[in-house]
Design a protein around this motif. Structure first.
Motif, PDB file in Angstrom:
ATOM      1  N   ASN A  12       0.819  -1.215   0.000  1.00  0.00           N
ATOM      2  CA  ASN A  12       0.000   0.000   0.000  1.00  0.00           C
ATOM      3  C   ASN A  12       0.854   1.267   0.000  1.00  0.00           C
ATOM      4  N   ALA A  13       1.907   1.268   0.819  1.00  0.00           N
ATOM      5  CA  ALA A  13       2.758   2.459   0.883  1.00  0.00           C
ATOM      6  C   ALA A  13       3.474   2.648  -0.455  1.00  0.00           C
ATOM      7  N   MET A  14       3.920   1.529  -1.047  1.00  0.00           N
ATOM      8  CA  MET A  14       4.610   1.613  -2.341  1.00  0.00           C
ATOM      9  C   MET A  14       3.651   2.131  -3.416  1.00  0.00           C
ATOM     10  N   SER A  15       2.418   1.591  -3.446  1.00  0.00           N
ATOM     11  CA  SER A  15       1.441   2.034  -4.454  1.00  0.00           C
ATOM     12  C   SER A  15       1.144   3.521  -4.302  1.00  0.00           C
ATOM     13  N   ALA A  16       0.953   3.952  -3.061  1.00  0.00           N
ATOM     14  CA  ALA A  16       0.637   5.363  -2.832  1.00  0.00           C
ATOM     15  C   ALA A  16       1.788   6.239  -3.320  1.00  0.00           C
ATOM     16  N   ALA A  17       3.019   5.817  -3.020  1.00  0.00           N
ATOM     17  CA  ALA A  17       4.191   6.618  -3.404  1.00  0.00           C
ATOM     18  C   ALA A  17       4.333   6.656  -4.928  1.00  0.00           C
ATOM     19  N   VAL A  18       4.167   5.496  -5.582  1.00  0.00           N
ATOM     20  CA  VAL A  18       4.326   5.464  -7.049  1.00  0.00           C
ATOM     21  C   VAL A  18       3.193   6.263  -7.698  1.00  0.00           C
ATOM     22  N   GLN A  19       1.987   6.152  -7.134  1.00  0.00           N
ATOM     23  CA  GLN A  19       0.869   6.924  -7.696  1.00  0.00           C
ATOM     24  C   GLN A  19       1.153   8.426  -7.608  1.00  0.00           C
ATOM     25  N   ARG A  20       1.671   8.864  -6.460  1.00  0.00           N
ATOM     26  CA  ARG A  20       1.956  10.289  -6.296  1.00  0.00           C
ATOM     27  C   ARG A  20       3.040  10.756  -7.289  1.00  0.00           C
ATOM     28  N   LEU A  21       4.012   9.860  -7.523  1.00  0.00           N
ATOM     29  CA  LEU A  21       5.104  10.182  -8.442  1.00  0.00           C
ATOM     30  C   LEU A  21       4.605  10.265  -9.884  1.00  0.00           C
ATOM     31  N   THR A  22       3.722   9.326 -10.262  1.00  0.00           N
ATOM     32  CA  THR A  22       3.293   9.249 -11.666  1.00  0.00           C
ATOM     33  C   THR A  22       2.082  10.132 -11.950  1.00  0.00           C
ATOM     34  N   HIS A  23       1.230  10.370 -10.938  1.00  0.00           N
ATOM     35  CA  HIS A  23       0.027  11.195 -11.117  1.00  0.00           C
ATOM     36  C   HIS A  23      -0.038  12.203  -9.983  1.00  0.00           C
ATOM     37  N   PRO A  24       0.883  13.194  -9.997  1.00  0.00           N
ATOM     38  CA  PRO A  24       1.012  14.081  -8.827  1.00  0.00           C
ATOM     39  C   PRO A  24      -0.256  14.870  -8.499  1.00  0.00           C
TER      40      PRO A  24
END
Ligand code: PMV
Length: 323
Positions: free
Chosen positions: A95-107
């Motif tokens: 979950n933490a990884m998904s949230a971080a990657v989502q923020r990076l790719t779709h800020p």
């Protein structure tokens, strides 16, 4: 740079019975997993070279879910959870990884905890040979108190459904949230036995026991009733009744032969200072949990009895971006 955090979880009621379609109640705990992603010139994880096949959750999230094609990332992970202890550390990492990657790719997108719960569940399925209940990922993503069940549970707010074709056939779950009264003035203290909890083996052991001794089905039915009573007590903020339900649940889990001398010793050690105590998760090893208004004394009792304590509020906030 982006940092995200997702909490671990603790099952209050219904472990093992949930495998047979009964409800399980879990709460998010204060400790969890933090992920920090920094754009870099090479792919690393925890200071080592990142090899996708060694991290199936992470490569699934980066490649299959988000189709990440940006510059290499330096990934740092820090966990406040005991691993292989039934606290949902791998779900919290997903979950933490998904949230971080989502923020990076779709800020510009808001963090959608239901979407993250689904992504996290798919990542767990991928990493666990096609078998994973959504309990850990949903509780870590949504936070608070979550009920996972074969049916919609009375008194809980339906959030989403999940299904999975497992090697044993199709499984379906309904995921609901329970609003805990804000005035709850008690703590959970987890006690880790120091022994890993082999979930698959414990679940298989219960299946064999039920086949050998069908009278044990009564324990499953009892756990389902206790879970419903515990849930009603939780919703009403009646902590004494929650504690009594936890004690009763432990007795039934002992009868299903999933406790251990180490878990029983920790449960006994905390009783004088607890409203209730039981093993949590699959059993065999892993953790027990106590509900108490004297968290320091319970933590000391766990240490004296040879366990490692972890104090938490009941129902921490779900996955979130820190920076
Ligand atoms: O120890 P954990 O968190 O993996 O708990 C497993 C809970 C079980 O009911 C025993 C198994 C399951 O799939 O729900």
């Amino acid at each position: 740079m982006v940092r995200a955090f997702a909490p671990g979880k603790c099952i209050l009621f219904g472990e093992h019975a949930v495998v047979y379609g009964h409800p399980a109640v879990a709460v998010a705990i204060d400790s969890g997993v933090e992920v920090e992603l920094t754009e870099s010139d090479s792919w690393t994880i925890e200071g080592m070279s990142f090899e996708a096949h060694r991290h199936p959750h992470i490569s699934h999230i980066l490649n299959d879910v988000f189709g990440y094609d940006g510059v290499p990332l330096r990934m740092e992970i820090s966990s406040g959870l005991f691993s292989a202890a039934g606290l949902g550390s791998s779900a919290a990492l997903s979950n933490a990884m998904s949230a971080a990657v989502q923020r990076l790719t779709h800020p510009d997108d808001e963090i959608d905890s239901v979407q993250l719960a689904r992504i996290g569940h798919a990542a767990e399925v991928k990493a666990q040979a096609g078998r994973a209940s959504p309990t850990d990922t949903a509780t870590s993503a949504l936070g608070g108190c979550v009920v996972v069940s074969g049916d919609i549970v009375e008194g809980a707010e339906h959030v989403f459904d999940a299904s999975l074709v497992t090697p044993e056939g199709e499984r379906k779950w309904s995921i609901c949230k329970v609003n805990l009264p804000p005035e709850i003035d008690a703590w959970l203290v987890l006690g880790f036995t120091g022994i890993g909890s082999p979930t698959g083996e414990m679940v298989a052991g219960v299946a064999r026991l039920l086949e050998r001794d069908p009278s044990k089905h009564a324990d499953m039915e009892a756990i389902a009733r206790i879970t419903q009573a515990g849930l009603t007590a939780l919703g009403a903020g009646n902590l004494e009744a929650v504690g009594m339900a936890m004690d009763a649940c432990h007795v039934r889990l002992q009868s299903l032969e999933v406790s251990s001398p180490e878990l029983d010793a920790l449960v006994e050690a905390v009783r004088p200072h607890s409203l209730g105590a039981k093993l949590t998760g699959a059993g065999g090893g892993g953790c027990m949990v106590a509900l108490t208004d004297e968290p320091q004394r319970v933590a000391e009792a766990i240490e004296v009895a040879g366990g490692t304590p972890l104090i938490s509020r009941l129902g921490a906030e779900g996955v979130r971006i820190l920076a």
